[in-house]
Design a protein around this motif. Structure first.
Motif, short mmCIF file in Angstrom:
data_model
loop_
_atom_site.label_atom_id
_atom_site.label_comp_id
_atom_site.label_asym_id
_atom_site.label_seq_id
_atom_site.Cartn_x
_atom_site.Cartn_y
_atom_site.Cartn_z
N MET A 14 0.84 -1.18 -0.05
CA MET A 14 0.01 0.00 -0.05
C MET A 14 0.88 1.31 0.02
SD MET A 14 -3.39 -0.59 2.47
CE MET A 14 -2.85 -1.56 3.77
N GLU A 15 1.94 1.23 0.76
CA GLU A 15 2.87 2.46 1.11
C GLU A 15 3.34 2.57 -0.38
OE1 GLU A 15 3.67 1.65 5.86
OE2 GLU A 15 5.34 1.17 4.19
N ALA A 36 -3.44 4.33 -7.10
CA ALA A 36 -2.79 3.62 -6.05
C ALA A 36 -3.88 2.51 -5.65
CB ALA A 36 -2.72 4.50 -5.02
N LEU A 37 -5.28 2.88 -5.65
CA LEU A 37 -6.12 2.00 -5.24
C LEU A 37 -6.54 0.76 -6.30
CD1 LEU A 37 -8.99 4.67 -3.96
CD2 LEU A 37 -8.02 2.60 -2.60
N GLN A 41 -3.83 -7.33 -7.29
CA GLN A 41 -2.94 -7.81 -6.54
C GLN A 41 -2.79 -9.51 -6.80
OE1 GLN A 41 -0.93 -6.98 -4.08
NE2 GLN A 41 -1.25 -5.00 -4.51
N GLY A 70 -14.91 6.36 -6.78
CA GLY A 70 -14.91 7.52 -5.75
C GLY A 70 -13.41 8.03 -5.17
N THR A 105 -14.73 -2.84 -6.28
CA THR A 105 -13.52 -2.15 -6.89
C THR A 105 -13.79 -0.91 -7.72
OG1 THR A 105 -12.05 -4.33 -6.74
CG2 THR A 105 -11.29 -2.47 -8.34
N GLN A 160 -4.71 9.03 -5.91
CA GLN A 160 -5.30 7.95 -5.03
C GLN A 160 -5.92 6.83 -5.98
OE1 GLN A 160 -8.77 8.47 -2.72
NE2 GLN A 160 -7.33 8.21 -0.87
N GLU A 166 -10.42 10.30 -4.29
CA GLU A 166 -10.42 11.76 -4.13
C GLU A 166 -9.71 12.31 -5.14
OE1 GLU A 166 -9.44 12.16 0.17
OE2 GLU A 166 -7.33 11.92 -0.30
N PHE A 209 -16.59 0.64 -7.74
CA PHE A 209 -17.22 1.90 -6.67
C PHE A 209 -16.10 2.45 -5.95
CE2 PHE A 209 -18.58 2.81 -2.29
CZ PHE A 209 -19.56 3.42 -2.55
N VAL A 210 -15.05 1.85 -5.43
CA VAL A 210 -13.92 2.24 -4.89
C VAL A 210 -13.05 3.22 -5.62
CG1 VAL A 210 -11.95 1.96 -3.49
CG2 VAL A 210 -14.09 0.79 -3.01
N MET A 230 1.19 4.13 -3.14
CA MET A 230 0.92 5.49 -3.08
C MET A 230 2.26 6.23 -3.41
SD MET A 230 -1.92 6.55 -1.74
CE MET A 230 -1.82 7.97 -0.60
N MET A 277 -3.94 -1.51 -5.76
CA MET A 277 -4.12 -2.46 -4.36
C MET A 277 -5.34 -3.40 -4.71
SD MET A 277 -1.56 -2.05 -2.71
CE MET A 277 -2.02 -3.37 -1.74
N SER A 278 -6.12 -3.05 -5.77
CA SER A 278 -7.37 -3.94 -5.82
C SER A 278 -7.03 -5.17 -5.97
CB SER A 278 -8.00 -3.23 -7.21
OG SER A 278 -7.43 -3.71 -8.38
N PRO A 279 -7.93 -6.21 -5.55
CA PRO A 279 -7.84 -7.66 -5.68
C PRO A 279 -7.46 -7.87 -6.80
CG PRO A 279 -9.86 -7.12 -4.38
CD PRO A 279 -9.30 -5.77 -4.86
#
Lengths: 404, 441
Positions: B383-384, B430-431, B439, B421, B415, B427, B423, B417-418, B387, B434-436
């Motif tokens: 995650m770090e 990065a999301l 990954q 959304g 996924t 981000q 921001e 949805f996130v 980002m 990190m999504s399944p």
């Protein structure tokens, strides 16, 4: 002992977040508490694995053995040059272990000498596997003895009793019981905002979800913890021991920790020369344990055992490159606030040539598993039957070691 | 929209798509993979003997002055290591034959050489990877096995250079004896596997068979090469796997390796390992059987075996069966984002994520099972790092649209949805990383 749950569980929170079509959990401040609830155990255990094969004869030195000097040659440590701290007329601590020698004199350190695993081929690979899987045969089980101990102690999904320190999870900690893992990061931490969003994506992904949940739990426990990252094995061991103390003193934190210290395979320049390896390693070992004790509140220290093990010992005679090769028996150390320390437990086999194992190694007179088995029985009150059948299969006939 | 077959072709059998998305492989994902196997082009990464020269110089210094005294040599080797890891990573990030790259990674891990504690091996990695592994990934297993067992990197790593027949001339003279390390690992890890049906005595006999498999130093060129030293070789016949191998110098070892390559236990072991690496931690027996049969029927041909893998229907189920290993995650993230990392960035990414290329803890290599790559500490660091990487990108497209290109129909509602959304653009990326669906593979 029960503990009221504080806040919503993260899982609960995320499901609602999604079902209710909330935009995103921006307003949610702070992470929910991760459940390490209802810890049934107050006792702590830290297993320090000195990887590579510790030269026990240079760590707690049998300087009173009449053959010590002749057999060890240029590796023999001398009483008069302050390289030894005598604790009896037979044994002395290496002077790098000043802190541990002090704790020994206070009764907080016991040494089990001439100890080894029951099956030794002098292969790191096998010997480490054996020590971690807890059996008397390498590769015979894919789970670790500490993980199975956690299972017996009641560790489960809501109650993470184990923590594996370092970048990779040790075999000793693998298995069915859930354990967490932690190592210091070189990167900037991420915010709760990002974490929560990732958590929402993992709700149907058990493996990722449980890893994330445990990672969030670690975050709560490591808050304010400053860990220096070091490429030096000794320094990073010290830092990891400090972090371990931080985890294990949490009221609802883990109870059993596994931590590795690499670099004890001292084939070359072990003791002498420009940049000898063993003195530096021992100094860091000493410092790591002293720091651990310092950072642990006294009431918790009294519930704690630090168990220092290695996969095998080294040859009695030095090799041709100022070091030692793979051998058989080494030693283990048990450290804690309430143990019966201040003793070297051993049936000393002797260093005369005809007493050596296969003419080269310190012979093993104590099965290391008898120490582990006594530890589990006396420290954690685990019934002998469970130890024999589940944790350390086939250990029933071993003598107990009365130091706990 | 791209099918889940497209997603699988890119991710299970490659390092994921680049920013242009899943569709660039064309209509037929299996054909895309088949073409790579049919026409593996000469690798862009050139072999270099310079690293070997450096290793040799360093080794001589160690012999002369003791280890670690030659700090300059050591530094040079570390530089070479950095460049090699960069070259390898870049080849994988840029490759249009990702299956070939994944095969190289797989076989290189199968025949692990770890430089931990043996610094001079740093200089041998490039040549090892090139001559012993890369050249054989679509060839015959026996050729790879022999090339590996004769390579200075493996001979040094598993100590065969220190093994002497106790009754050989050199053995009698020096009193030195066998070192079983290489023999044991070839049997246990590289061929038959621990349950393959060999005995302790087979290990011992095999160790005798390969005594004398060592290195020569040609002083003029200063190159480390394989050489057979008859004066170290244990004389007499050896009984190996129920067969008597007559005294025959170097040929004894070649015969034994051929026996191992042909052994059904080897076929079984390689088939299982390949199925676990590529398809599932718990692969169906039917898949293992297909790979095993392809191996045995083709006389141990790895192209035939890989074809069986990509043509098996079991390989095309469950697009998210496994968690990516750290190198797979890092390289696929660079590919997906189009970011061009520097050497320093590649090395520090691996370091930050606790992956140390060619420094596996044991000859077993890096683990293949998901549980090893989805630990709490790994997930937090991913995650770090995600980002940090996304913070360095200049993001021009909407992350959600980008995610659709890269993840296709595999993308779950949560996924979507996130990511929708998010921001900010960075981000969002990065999301996505990190999504399944990113990954896993």
């Amino acid at each position: 002992m029960t503990r009221p749950k504080t806040g919503l569980s993260r899982r609960h929170f995320c499901q609602n977040g999604l079902q209710m079509g909330l935009i995103l959990p921006l307003a949610f401040s702070g992470l929910p508490q991760i459940a390490f609830a209802n810890a049934p155990v107050n006792k702590r255990l830290v297993v320090v694995f000195l990887r590579g094969g510790l030269d026990g004869l240079s760590t707690v030195v049998p300087y009173g053995d009449p053959h010590y000097r002749s057999m060890r040659g240029n590796l023999a440590l001398k009483e008069n040059d302050e390289s030894l701290i005598a604790v009896s007329d037979f044994f002395a601590f290496n002077s790098q272990l000043r802190g541990l020698a002090g704790l020994y004199n206070q009764g907080e350190v016991a040494v089990i000498h001439a100890a080894a695993s029951p099956f030794n081929t002098r292969s790191h690979f096998y010997a480490q596997d054996l020590l971690e899987n807890g059996t008397d045969k390498p590769n015979s089980l894919k789970t670790g003895w500490l993980n199975r101990t956690i299972g017996i102690l009641g560790g489960n999904n809501d109650n993470t009793l184990g923590i594996s320190l370092g970048p990779s999870q040790q075999l000793s900690m693998r298995g069915e019981a859930k354990v967490t893992s932690w190592s210091p990061s070189r990167l900037n931490p991420v915010g709760d905002n990002f974490l929560n969003r990732v958590a929402m994506m993992y709700k149907n992904e058990p493996l990722l979800d449980s890893a994330l949940e445990a990672a969030i739990g670690n975050r709560a426990m490591t808050e304010g913890m400053k860990s220096q990252i070091s490429n030096n094995a000794g320094q990073s061991f010290i830092e990891m021991m400090k972090a371990t103390a931080g985890f294990l003193k949490q009221p609802n934190g883990p109870r059993i920790a596994a931590i590795d210290f690499h670099g004890f395979d001292t084939h070359i320049r072990q003791q002498n020369g420009a940049y000898p390896t063993l003195p530096r390693l021992l100094k860091s070992l000493d410092e790591g344990i002293v720091q651990y004790r310092q950072q642990t509140p006294i009431d918790i220290w009294e519930q704690t055992v630090v168990y220092v093990v290695t996969e095998f010992g080294r040859t009695v005679k030095p090799n041709g490159t100022g070091g030692t090769d793979h051998g058989t028996a080494s030693m283990a150390m048990v450290i804690g606030g309430k143990i019966q320390g201040g003793q070297v437990v051993t049936q000393w086999p002797g260093l005369a040539h005809n007493r050596l194992f296969e003419g080269r190694d310190l012979a093993a007179t104590t099965d290391l598993r008898s120490v582990s088995s006594s530890l589990l029985h006396s420290h954690f009150d685990i019934p002998r039957q469970d130890i024999d059948q589940i944790i350390l299969p086939g250990s029933f006939n071993l003598n107990s070691v009365e130091i706990f | 929209m791209a099918s889940s077959q497209h997603f699988i072709a890119w991710n299970r059998f490659g390092y994921g798509p680049d920013p242009s998305g899943l569709n660039t492989l064309g209509e037929d994902p299996i054909q895309f993979l088949r073409n790579q196997l049919e026409n593996p082009r000469p690798p862009s990464l050139l072999a270099s003997k310079t690293g070997i020269k450096k290793a040799e110089n360093y080794l001589n210094h160690i012999k002369e002055f003791g280890a670690g005294s030659d700090e300059v040599g050591k530094r040079r080797l570390k530089l070479e290591y950095g460049r090699f890891v960069r070259d390898l990573s870049e080849a994988r990030i840029k490759s249009d034959q990702p299956l070939i790259e994944r095969l190289i990674a797989f076989w290189s891990n199968h025949f692990t050489v770890s430089v931990t504690n043996k610094t001079y091996l740093l200089g041998l990695l490039r040549d090892y990877q090139y001559t012993a592994i890369r050249s054989h990934v679509t060839g015959n297993f026996v050729d790879m096995l022999i090339a590996v067992a004769q390579h200075p990197a493996m001979l040094s790593y598993l100590d065969n250079i220190n093994s002497f027949g106790p009754n050989s001339r050199a053995g009698k003279l020096t009193g030195r004896g066998l070192n079983e390390n290489l023999a044991r690992e070839i049997l246990e890890l590289h061929t038959m596997s621990v349950d393959g049906g060999y005995s302790q005595n087979d290990v011992l006999e095999f160790a005798k068979i390969i005594t004398g498999w060592s290195l020569t130093t040609r002083q003029k060129q200063q190159i480390m090469e394989f050489d057979f030293h008859n004066f170290r070789h244990e004389p007499g016949p050896k009984k190996f796997l129920g067969r008597t191998i007559q005294e025959g110098g170097i040929n004894e070892g070649l015969t034994a390796l051929r026996m191992l390559a042909e052994h059904p236990a080897t076929a079984r072991h390689l088939a299982t390992k390949m199925a676990i690496h590529f398809v599932s931690d718990d692969p169906p027996e039917s898949l293992i059987r297909k790979l095993e049969d392809a191996y045995l029927q083709s006389g141990g041909n790895l192209k035939a075996m890989t074809l069986a893998l990509i043509e098996a229907e079991e390989s095309w189920e469950e697009p998210l069966a496994k968690v990516k290993s750290t190198p797979e995650f890092v390289l696929s993230a660079y590919r997906a984002t189009g970011y061009k990392p520097s050497q320093r960035e590649i090395l520090s990414a691996f370091k930050a994520l606790d992956y140390r290329p060619f420094r596996a803890g044991s000859p077993k290599g890096f683990p293949d099972q998901s549980e090893n790559w989805a630990t709490p500490t790994t997930i937090m660091k991913r995650m770090e790092w995600a980002m940090e990487l996304s913070g360095r990108l200049s993001i021009t497209t909407n992350p959600y649209n980008q995610a659709k290109e890269l993840l296709g129909s595999t993308m779950e509602d949560a996924t979507k949805f996130v990511i929708r959304g998010a921001e900010s653009g960075s981000q969002g990326i990065a999301l996505m990383l990190m999504s399944p669906e990113f990954q896993k593979r």
